[in-house]
Design a protein around this motif. Structure first.
Motif, PDB file in Angstrom:
ATOM      1  N   LYS A  45       0.815  -1.214   0.000  1.00 42.85           N
ATOM      2  CA  LYS A  45       0.000   0.000   0.000  1.00 42.85           C
ATOM      3  C   LYS A  45       0.851   1.266   0.000  1.00 42.85           C
ATOM      4  CE  LYS A  45      -3.614  -2.628   0.310  1.00 42.85           C
ATOM      5  NZ  LYS A  45      -4.440  -2.883  -0.888  1.00 42.85           N
ATOM      6  N   THR A  46       2.163   1.149   0.221  1.00 40.35           N
ATOM      7  CA  THR A  46       3.008   2.338   0.290  1.00 40.35           C
ATOM      8  C   THR A  46       3.835   2.545  -0.969  1.00 40.35           C
ATOM      9  OG1 THR A  46       4.795   1.091   1.378  1.00 40.35           O
ATOM     10  CG2 THR A  46       3.155   2.163   2.787  1.00 40.35           C
ATOM     11  N   LEU A  47       4.134   1.466  -1.701  1.00 43.44           N
ATOM     12  CA  LEU A  47       4.916   1.584  -2.920  1.00 43.44           C
ATOM     13  C   LEU A  47       4.017   1.861  -4.110  1.00 43.44           C
ATOM     14  CD1 LEU A  47       7.476  -1.378  -2.692  1.00 43.44           C
ATOM     15  CD2 LEU A  47       7.949   1.054  -2.381  1.00 43.44           C
ATOM     16  N   LYS A  48       4.548   2.534  -5.104  1.00 41.02           N
ATOM     17  CA  LYS A  48       3.855   2.611  -6.381  1.00 41.02           C
ATOM     18  C   LYS A  48       4.082   1.303  -7.115  1.00 41.02           C
ATOM     19  CE  LYS A  48       3.334   7.485  -7.479  1.00 41.02           C
ATOM     20  NZ  LYS A  48       3.490   7.982  -6.121  1.00 41.02           N
ATOM     21  N   GLN A  49       3.019   0.783  -7.721  1.00 38.19           N
ATOM     22  CA  GLN A  49       3.123  -0.460  -8.473  1.00 38.19           C
ATOM     23  C   GLN A  49       2.504  -0.271  -9.849  1.00 38.19           C
ATOM     24  OE1 GLN A  49       1.458  -3.316  -5.505  1.00 38.19           O
ATOM     25  NE2 GLN A  49       3.504  -4.210  -5.581  1.00 38.19           N
ATOM     26  N   LEU A  50       3.130  -0.908 -10.833  1.00 38.76           N
ATOM     27  CA  LEU A  50       2.739  -0.764 -12.226  1.00 38.76           C
ATOM     28  C   LEU A  50       2.516  -2.143 -12.814  1.00 38.76           C
ATOM     29  CD1 LEU A  50       2.510   1.282 -14.649  1.00 38.76           C
ATOM     30  CD2 LEU A  50       4.896   0.722 -15.139  1.00 38.76           C
ATOM     31  N   ALA A  51       1.365  -2.339 -13.456  1.00 39.83           N
ATOM     32  CA  ALA A  51       1.057  -3.624 -14.087  1.00 39.83           C
ATOM     33  C   ALA A  51       1.266  -3.510 -15.580  1.00 39.83           C
ATOM     34  CB  ALA A  51      -0.384  -4.028 -13.787  1.00 39.83           C
ATOM     35  N   LEU A  52       2.093  -4.377 -16.131  1.00 36.48           N
ATOM     36  CA  LEU A  52       2.264  -4.500 -17.571  1.00 36.48           C
ATOM     37  C   LEU A  52       1.437  -5.699 -18.001  1.00 36.48           C
ATOM     38  CD1 LEU A  52       5.607  -4.224 -19.521  1.00 36.48           C
ATOM     39  CD2 LEU A  52       3.928  -5.961 -20.087  1.00 36.48           C
ATOM     40  N   LYS A  53       0.439  -5.452 -18.857  1.00 36.94           N
ATOM     41  CA  LYS A  53      -0.492  -6.498 -19.264  1.00 36.94           C
ATOM     42  C   LYS A  53      -0.309  -6.800 -20.741  1.00 36.94           C
ATOM     43  CE  LYS A  53      -3.912  -5.309 -15.752  1.00 36.94           C
ATOM     44  NZ  LYS A  53      -5.330  -4.963 -15.480  1.00 36.94           N
ATOM     45  N   THR A  54      -0.151  -8.080 -21.052  1.00 36.02           N
ATOM     46  CA  THR A  54       0.065  -8.474 -22.436  1.00 36.02           C
ATOM     47  C   THR A  54      -1.241  -8.878 -23.091  1.00 36.02           C
ATOM     48  OG1 THR A  54       0.392 -10.842 -22.081  1.00 36.02           O
ATOM     49  CG2 THR A  54       2.290  -9.415 -21.660  1.00 36.02           C
ATOM     50  N   ASN A  55      -1.210  -9.014 -24.411  1.00 35.76           N
ATOM     51  CA  ASN A  55      -2.403  -9.370 -25.168  1.00 35.76           C
ATOM     52  C   ASN A  55      -2.953 -10.745 -24.809  1.00 35.76           C
ATOM     53  OD1 ASN A  55      -2.600  -7.019 -26.553  1.00 35.76           O
ATOM     54  ND2 ASN A  55      -2.482  -7.919 -28.587  1.00 35.76           N
ATOM     55  N   ILE A  82       3.677  -7.416 -12.544  1.00 34.54           N
ATOM     56  CA  ILE A  82       3.565  -6.275 -11.643  1.00 34.54           C
ATOM     57  C   ILE A  82       4.948  -5.869 -11.155  1.00 34.54           C
ATOM     58  CG2 ILE A  82       2.664  -5.451  -9.436  1.00 34.54           C
ATOM     59  CD1 ILE A  82       0.174  -7.037  -9.924  1.00 34.54           C
ATOM     60  N   PHE A  83       5.251  -4.587 -11.369  1.00 35.10           N
ATOM     61  CA  PHE A  83       6.533  -4.032 -10.964  1.00 35.10           C
ATOM     62  C   PHE A  83       6.310  -3.061  -9.811  1.00 35.10           C
ATOM     63  CE2 PHE A  83       6.987  -5.327 -15.315  1.00 35.10           C
ATOM     64  CZ  PHE A  83       8.308  -5.742 -15.462  1.00 35.10           C
ATOM     65  N   SER A  84       7.224  -3.082  -8.837  1.00 39.20           N
ATOM     66  CA  SER A  84       7.187  -2.130  -7.730  1.00 39.20           C
ATOM     67  C   SER A  84       8.245  -1.066  -7.970  1.00 39.20           C
ATOM     68  CB  SER A  84       7.445  -2.846  -6.396  1.00 39.20           C
ATOM     69  OG  SER A  84       6.401  -3.772  -6.122  1.00 39.20           O
ATOM     70  N   GLY A  85       7.869   0.202  -7.721  1.00 42.32           N
ATOM     71  CA  GLY A  85       8.724   1.310  -8.113  1.00 42.32           C
ATOM     72  C   GLY A  85       9.492   1.942  -6.968  1.00 42.32           C
ATOM     73  N   THR A  86      10.756   2.249  -7.233  1.00 39.30           N
ATOM     74  CA  THR A  86      11.590   3.023  -6.327  1.00 39.30           C
ATOM     75  C   THR A  86      11.882   4.367  -6.988  1.00 39.30           C
ATOM     76  OG1 THR A  86      12.655   1.022  -5.461  1.00 39.30           O
ATOM     77  CG2 THR A  86      13.792   3.127  -5.100  1.00 39.30           C
TER      78      THR A  86
END
Length: 362
Positions: free
Chosen positions: A176-186, A192-196
């Motif tokens: 809940k504290t980190l930014k997370q990014l989902a890369l979704k393929t076709n 899911i990547f967690s960002g620093t």
């Protein structure tokens, strides 16, 4: 980025006028007001998708979760972390001492078509990458693979992918504290990547925001190479070079298929070159690439356009903005445009200096 993010921006900060003071008149026109303001630390469905993409360039992303064959999100375990960096039109994956680059067509609406993944040659001391051990999430067996990208991305993708922000209150969020990014393929694979956050440091000159870049047309007044020598082809009074930053949308008849984009176009008076752009951490300007149609304009102009295109596309540079009109700053009641210089120091060593002009309305 999300299709449902294509909604108007909301005003997040009341400090914007301070950021604009010096190179922008106190009163913005109506079209500019509808685009204010984006807070790059925001991570929500109210963020315009092009600005959200820009935010992703300000983080280093580590793969932490992957969906299994049933779509369930599982922790991703491996000895070497897989790190992703986001650049307009380009993703870079780093696994140990091996790098993988993936180009994608950011100028098209979502999902983004992508091209061949290029794997750079490993360094001489790169001995462990080809023996990376990962967890096979579908059958729990441990397997050996050449690299993680080939194992978890390519087999589950077709010709396109998309980005989605993982919001803190969503079921996919594992932190809940980190930014997370989902890369979704076709083919339904989710990574899911967690960002620093990338390190920030004080920058010289006037703080830059997108709306300031996009307000003006910028005319090139000086260009030097990495040895500080004048680049003659870019310093010709008879061949003016201009840059225009913009926030636009792809023109599709179906609004549900449209997509906002941040772009920059460079003109030499005949053809133009340009691509998607992002104003990243520490006023780093990142430029992607777009296809272009070249009309013959004479060998001389064609050479200048080609050289400018090679210099700018897929580039990274540092921006510094200064105000030339100190009287304008001391007299905020003056609504006239200020004169500013935008210095662009490219990673390859060239330095370009641009002066602001009133943007021409098509």
């Amino acid at each position: 980025m999300l299709n449902h993010l294509r909604i108007p921006l909301i005003v997040i900060s009341t400090l914007l006028p301070l950021a604009l003071l010096g190179c922008q008149s106190n009163s913005l026109n109506h079209s500019a007001q509808t685009r204010i303001v984006i807070d790059d630390k925001n991570w929500s469905a109210t963020t315009l998708e092009s600005r959200l993409f820009q935010t992703t360039t300000k983080y280093e992303w580590q793969l932490t979760h992957v969906s299994d064959d049933k779509g369930r999100i599982k922790a991703f375990n491996q000895k070497l972390p897989l790190i992703m960096e986001v650049h307009p039109s380009l993703l870079t994956f780093t696994e140990g001492c091996q790098r993988h680059q993936l180009s994608f067509d950011m100028w098209l609406p979502l999902p983004y078509p992508y091209g061949q993944i290029n794997i750079s040659e490993p360094s001489d001391n790169c001995t462990t990458v080809n023996h990376s051990i990962i967890e096979n999430l579908s059958n729990k067996n441990t397997i050996k693979t050449g690299n993680v990208v080939n194992s978890v991305f390519i087999p589950y993708s077709d010709t396109a992918f998309r980005f989605d922000p993982v919001l803190a209150n969503s079921a996919q969020s594992s932190n809940k504290t980190l930014k997370q990014l989902a890369l979704k393929t076709n083919k339904g694979k989710t990574l899911i990547f967690s960002g620093t956050p990338k390190p920030e440091y004080p920058v010289a000159g006037i703080p830059l925001i997108n709306e300031l870049l996009e307000r003006y047309q910028w005319r090139l007044i000086s260009a030097t190479d990495d040895t500080n020598k004048t680049i003659n082809k870019f310093n010709r009074p008879d061949v003016p070079i201009t840059a225009n930053y913009r926030l636009g949308s792809h023109d599709y008849s179906n609004p549900q298929q449209s997509s906002f984009s941040q772009g920059v176009g460079f003109s030499v008076g005949c053809n133009g070159a340009g691509g998607s752009y992002a104003l990243s951490t520490n006023q780093t300007l990142l430029i992607g690439g777009n296809p272009s149609t070249m009309v013959g304009c004479g060998d001389d102009i064609d050479d200048i356009e080609s050289s400018l295109s090679r210099l700018m596309l897929y580039s990274s540079s540092q921006l510094t903005l200064i105000n030339l009109d100190t009287q304008r700053v001391s007299n905020p009641s003056d609504n006239s445009e200020s004169s500013c210089l935008l210095t662009q120091k490219l990673e390859s060593g060239e330095t370009l200096v641009w002066q602001n002009e009133v943007k021409k309305i098509p």
